[in-house]
Design a protein around this motif. Sequence first.
Motif, PDB file in Angstrom:
ATOM      1  N   THR A  96       0.835  -1.202   0.000  1.00  0.00           N
ATOM      2  CA  THR A  96       0.000   0.000   0.000  1.00  0.00           C
ATOM      3  C   THR A  96       0.871   1.253   0.000  1.00  0.00           C
ATOM      4  O   THR A  96       0.526   2.257  -0.630  1.00  0.00           O
ATOM      5  CB  THR A  96      -0.946   0.001   1.213  1.00  0.00           C
ATOM      6  OG1 THR A  96      -1.738  -1.193   1.189  1.00  0.00           O
ATOM      7  CG2 THR A  96      -1.875   1.214   1.181  1.00  0.00           C
ATOM      8  N   GLN A  97       2.001   1.209   0.702  1.00  0.00           N
ATOM      9  CA  GLN A  97       2.947   2.327   0.644  1.00  0.00           C
ATOM     10  C   GLN A  97       3.433   2.547  -0.790  1.00  0.00           C
ATOM     11  O   GLN A  97       3.545   3.687  -1.257  1.00  0.00           O
ATOM     12  CB  GLN A  97       4.141   2.056   1.561  1.00  0.00           C
ATOM     13  CG  GLN A  97       3.841   2.164   3.044  1.00  0.00           C
ATOM     14  CD  GLN A  97       5.081   1.906   3.885  1.00  0.00           C
ATOM     15  OE1 GLN A  97       5.877   1.009   3.574  1.00  0.00           O
ATOM     16  NE2 GLN A  97       5.255   2.666   4.942  1.00  0.00           N
ATOM     17  N   LEU A  98       3.723   1.450  -1.497  1.00  0.00           N
ATOM     18  CA  LEU A  98       4.185   1.574  -2.890  1.00  0.00           C
ATOM     19  C   LEU A  98       3.101   2.174  -3.779  1.00  0.00           C
ATOM     20  O   LEU A  98       3.402   2.936  -4.706  1.00  0.00           O
ATOM     21  CB  LEU A  98       4.612   0.204  -3.423  1.00  0.00           C
ATOM     22  CG  LEU A  98       5.787  -0.483  -2.715  1.00  0.00           C
ATOM     23  CD1 LEU A  98       6.168  -1.762  -3.439  1.00  0.00           C
ATOM     24  CD2 LEU A  98       6.982   0.454  -2.606  1.00  0.00           C
ATOM     25  N   VAL A  99       1.848   1.842  -3.493  1.00  0.00           N
ATOM     26  CA  VAL A  99       0.745   2.441  -4.241  1.00  0.00           C
ATOM     27  C   VAL A  99       0.697   3.941  -3.984  1.00  0.00           C
ATOM     28  O   VAL A  99       0.502   4.751  -4.905  1.00  0.00           O
ATOM     29  CB  VAL A  99      -0.591   1.775  -3.864  1.00  0.00           C
ATOM     30  CG1 VAL A  99      -1.769   2.500  -4.510  1.00  0.00           C
ATOM     31  CG2 VAL A  99      -0.589   0.305  -4.285  1.00  0.00           C
ATOM     32  N   ARG A 100       0.895   4.350  -2.706  1.00  0.00           N
ATOM     33  CA  ARG A 100       0.910   5.779  -2.369  1.00  0.00           C
ATOM     34  C   ARG A 100       2.041   6.506  -3.099  1.00  0.00           C
ATOM     35  O   ARG A 100       1.929   7.678  -3.420  1.00  0.00           O
ATOM     36  CB  ARG A 100       1.097   5.971  -0.865  1.00  0.00           C
ATOM     37  CG  ARG A 100      -0.003   5.403   0.003  1.00  0.00           C
ATOM     38  CD  ARG A 100      -1.268   6.251  -0.030  1.00  0.00           C
ATOM     39  NE  ARG A 100      -2.157   5.872   1.052  1.00  0.00           N
ATOM     40  CZ  ARG A 100      -3.008   4.852   1.015  1.00  0.00           C
ATOM     41  NH1 ARG A 100      -3.096   4.113  -0.101  1.00  0.00           N
ATOM     42  NH2 ARG A 100      -3.778   4.565   2.056  1.00  0.00           N
ATOM     43  N   LEU A 101       3.145   5.793  -3.357  1.00  0.00           N
ATOM     44  CA  LEU A 101       4.296   6.393  -4.041  1.00  0.00           C
ATOM     45  C   LEU A 101       4.178   6.298  -5.567  1.00  0.00           C
ATOM     46  O   LEU A 101       5.080   6.721  -6.286  1.00  0.00           O
ATOM     47  CB  LEU A 101       5.587   5.703  -3.588  1.00  0.00           C
ATOM     48  CG  LEU A 101       6.012   5.955  -2.138  1.00  0.00           C
ATOM     49  CD1 LEU A 101       7.198   5.059  -1.773  1.00  0.00           C
ATOM     50  CD2 LEU A 101       6.368   7.417  -1.914  1.00  0.00           C
ATOM     51  N   HIS A 102       3.087   5.699  -6.034  1.00  0.00           N
ATOM     52  CA  HIS A 102       2.815   5.580  -7.485  1.00  0.00           C
ATOM     53  C   HIS A 102       3.852   4.729  -8.203  1.00  0.00           C
ATOM     54  O   HIS A 102       4.182   4.985  -9.374  1.00  0.00           O
ATOM     55  CB  HIS A 102       2.741   6.975  -8.133  1.00  0.00           C
ATOM     56  CG  HIS A 102       1.795   7.909  -7.444  1.00  0.00           C
ATOM     57  ND1 HIS A 102       0.429   7.709  -7.430  1.00  0.00           N
ATOM     58  CD2 HIS A 102       2.026   9.040  -6.718  1.00  0.00           C
ATOM     59  CE1 HIS A 102      -0.153   8.681  -6.738  1.00  0.00           C
ATOM     60  NE2 HIS A 102       0.788   9.496  -6.289  1.00  0.00           N
ATOM     61  N   VAL A 103       4.373   3.711  -7.512  1.00  0.00           N
ATOM     62  CA  VAL A 103       5.279   2.768  -8.171  1.00  0.00           C
ATOM     63  C   VAL A 103       4.632   1.393  -8.264  1.00  0.00           C
ATOM     64  O   VAL A 103       5.243   0.445  -8.758  1.00  0.00           O
ATOM     65  CB  VAL A 103       6.638   2.669  -7.436  1.00  0.00           C
ATOM     66  CG1 VAL A 103       7.360   4.001  -7.487  1.00  0.00           C
ATOM     67  CG2 VAL A 103       6.449   2.207  -6.006  1.00  0.00           C
ATOM     68  N   ALA A 104       3.413   1.274  -7.774  1.00  0.00           N
ATOM     69  CA  ALA A 104       2.662   0.021  -7.862  1.00  0.00           C
ATOM     70  C   ALA A 104       1.189   0.364  -7.966  1.00  0.00           C
ATOM     71  O   ALA A 104       0.768   1.505  -7.715  1.00  0.00           O
ATOM     72  CB  ALA A 104       2.921  -0.858  -6.646  1.00  0.00           C
ATOM     73  N   GLU A 105       0.403  -0.630  -8.385  1.00  0.00           N
ATOM     74  CA  GLU A 105      -1.045  -0.439  -8.443  1.00  0.00           C
ATOM     75  C   GLU A 105      -1.736  -1.612  -7.770  1.00  0.00           C
ATOM     76  O   GLU A 105      -1.176  -2.695  -7.627  1.00  0.00           O
ATOM     77  CB  GLU A 105      -1.518  -0.273  -9.882  1.00  0.00           C
ATOM     78  CG  GLU A 105      -1.215  -1.449 -10.799  1.00  0.00           C
ATOM     79  CD  GLU A 105      -1.718  -1.204 -12.216  1.00  0.00           C
ATOM     80  OE1 GLU A 105      -2.691  -0.449 -12.370  1.00  0.00           O
ATOM     81  OE2 GLU A 105      -1.123  -1.768 -13.159  1.00  0.00           O
ATOM     82  N   GLN A 106      -2.969  -1.364  -7.363  1.00  0.00           N
ATOM     83  CA  GLN A 106      -3.716  -2.350  -6.588  1.00  0.00           C
ATOM     84  C   GLN A 106      -5.050  -2.633  -7.255  1.00  0.00           C
ATOM     85  O   GLN A 106      -5.714  -1.733  -7.771  1.00  0.00           O
ATOM     86  CB  GLN A 106      -3.948  -1.822  -5.166  1.00  0.00           C
ATOM     87  CG  GLN A 106      -4.728  -2.766  -4.270  1.00  0.00           C
ATOM     88  CD  GLN A 106      -4.907  -2.197  -2.874  1.00  0.00           C
ATOM     89  OE1 GLN A 106      -4.470  -1.085  -2.579  1.00  0.00           O
ATOM     90  NE2 GLN A 106      -5.569  -2.954  -1.996  1.00  0.00           N
ATOM     91  N   SER A 107      -5.433  -3.899  -7.229  1.00  0.00           N
ATOM     92  CA  SER A 107      -6.752  -4.316  -7.704  1.00  0.00           C
ATOM     93  C   SER A 107      -7.290  -5.320  -6.692  1.00  0.00           C
ATOM     94  O   SER A 107      -6.852  -6.470  -6.658  1.00  0.00           O
ATOM     95  CB  SER A 107      -6.666  -4.950  -9.095  1.00  0.00           C
ATOM     96  OG  SER A 107      -7.940  -5.414  -9.507  1.00  0.00           O
ATOM     97  N   GLY A 108      -8.200  -4.868  -5.841  1.00  0.00           N
ATOM     98  CA  GLY A 108      -8.696  -5.733  -4.777  1.00  0.00           C
ATOM     99  C   GLY A 108      -7.590  -6.025  -3.794  1.00  0.00           C
ATOM    100  O   GLY A 108      -6.999  -5.121  -3.204  1.00  0.00           O
ATOM    101  N   THR A 109      -7.261  -7.299  -3.626  1.00  0.00           N
ATOM    102  CA  THR A 109      -6.177  -7.689  -2.724  1.00  0.00           C
ATOM    103  C   THR A 109      -4.901  -8.048  -3.472  1.00  0.00           C
ATOM    104  O   THR A 109      -3.969  -8.587  -2.882  1.00  0.00           O
ATOM    105  CB  THR A 109      -6.614  -8.897  -1.868  1.00  0.00           C
ATOM    106  OG1 THR A 109      -6.951  -9.992  -2.735  1.00  0.00           O
ATOM    107  CG2 THR A 109      -7.802  -8.548  -0.995  1.00  0.00           C
ATOM    108  N   SER A 110      -4.862  -7.743  -4.788  1.00  0.00           N
ATOM    109  CA  SER A 110      -3.691  -8.050  -5.612  1.00  0.00           C
ATOM    110  C   SER A 110      -2.930  -6.773  -5.952  1.00  0.00           C
ATOM    111  O   SER A 110      -3.512  -5.685  -6.027  1.00  0.00           O
ATOM    112  CB  SER A 110      -4.112  -8.763  -6.893  1.00  0.00           C
ATOM    113  OG  SER A 110      -4.726 -10.000  -6.597  1.00  0.00           O
ATOM    114  N   TYR A 111      -1.621  -6.942  -6.203  1.00  0.00           N
ATOM    115  CA  TYR A 111      -0.748  -5.802  -6.508  1.00  0.00           C
ATOM    116  C   TYR A 111       0.190  -6.180  -7.650  1.00  0.00           C
ATOM    117  O   TYR A 111       0.497  -7.349  -7.860  1.00  0.00           O
ATOM    118  CB  TYR A 111       0.099  -5.425  -5.280  1.00  0.00           C
ATOM    119  CG  TYR A 111      -0.682  -5.054  -4.056  1.00  0.00           C
ATOM    120  CD1 TYR A 111      -0.900  -3.723  -3.711  1.00  0.00           C
ATOM    121  CD2 TYR A 111      -1.203  -6.043  -3.212  1.00  0.00           C
ATOM    122  CE1 TYR A 111      -1.610  -3.378  -2.572  1.00  0.00           C
ATOM    123  CE2 TYR A 111      -1.915  -5.705  -2.073  1.00  0.00           C
ATOM    124  CZ  TYR A 111      -2.115  -4.375  -1.759  1.00  0.00           C
ATOM    125  OH  TYR A 111      -2.820  -4.040  -0.634  1.00  0.00           O
TER     126      TYR A 111
END
Length: 408
Positions: free
Chosen positions: A356-371
């Motif tokens: 979730t931190q990586l999503v906040r940093l815009h280096v990852a994305e999330q779909s449901g419980t998958s990343y």
Amino acid sequence: MLIASTVDAQRISLAERAGSREELTQLRNQSFRCPICHAPVLLKAGEKRRWHFAHRPHHTCLVENEPETEAHLAGKYDLFHWSRSAGRAPRLEYYLPELHQRPDVYLPGIEPTALEYQCSAIPEKRLAERSIGYLQRHIIPIWIIGTHHYSYKRNMIRLSGFVSMAIRRSRAASSQHPFSSPYFIWFYNASTKCFLLASCLTPLSKTYFISQQSYCILSECKPYQLLAPHLDFAPKPFIRLWLTMKKRKRLARPLRMTREEYLLRSQVYQFRQQFAWFPSYVGLPHHSFMYFLNPPLLWQMWLVLLLGRIQPGDWFTPERMLAEASRRGVADLFALRPLPLCPIKTAGQLIAVYLTQLVRLHVAEQSGTSYRMFPYPMQETTFTECLEQDRQTLVQLETALLHDPIKE
């Protein structure tokens, strides 16, 4: 022990007996028994140590006894009178038959509490068993450690063995800063009658933690503070220490490595990567990472290696990541630290916090419980630029979490 009984079942407490030395000397003419196993005990009335009772040599009591030092006897005495002066009704060395335990000080009430002043070393398994036993009987165990086990230097504290298992989470509202930590541990010095609080604990390695220390004179503290101490987080020193840790890891020669770091470095080199050039979003802090035995930089590096290098573009759940780690022989990277006094968390929950931190940093994305990770551009850079990217990423994460904190 500070408590024994006479042959006619009269209770004798050396902590509550306020007689002169001459009056206490008269006790030597009496026979005493252990109030638990009823075996004869000796009154130790010397000139150097606090008066106390002790079993005869090689006797085994129903309660597992540890050698009691003068510091332990004095601390137990202090905690008993301190609790009583605060309006509680403490019971000294109160025997709990269903647990075969005798906490140093027992505080009855709506939330029964066992105060354990631990000066001598104790096996980790034994401390965990005693803590779990208390909790199963709805008794709150509070372990207070002798200060001779306190090792603090440059805002870092070393907690090893049984000492780290006394860590607990504060009930008080913690700082709103995203890098603050609600985890703490109490120490007590019987000679100075002073509590020492090591708070805002954040792990840097298996045994070293960033910590903020404060002192409190016994007479100025209240028993409720043992569960809800005030934690005053200072973000600037924390950020400076965290960036220093990453700098040393980038520049240090790997002369001494844990088994887990050796396995990780082997996989990094297997995929033709340079260990020192890890992305700036590897090694991010969060108080939940207290639960992992290994430092954040190591297990986070493997997750980024998995998501961005081993199988780029794939969607992963935390559970699948753990299964991959087991399949590739690096499951020990995600070993959990034994914290019997803290709420239970799973490795999957902790990995989700990092992703979730990586999503906040815009280096990852999330779909449901998958990343899944976005491609990481490989480019030539200098160590100076790497260190600046570490600083910028930490500032970016701090700003992002202040506006949108992670909900656990």
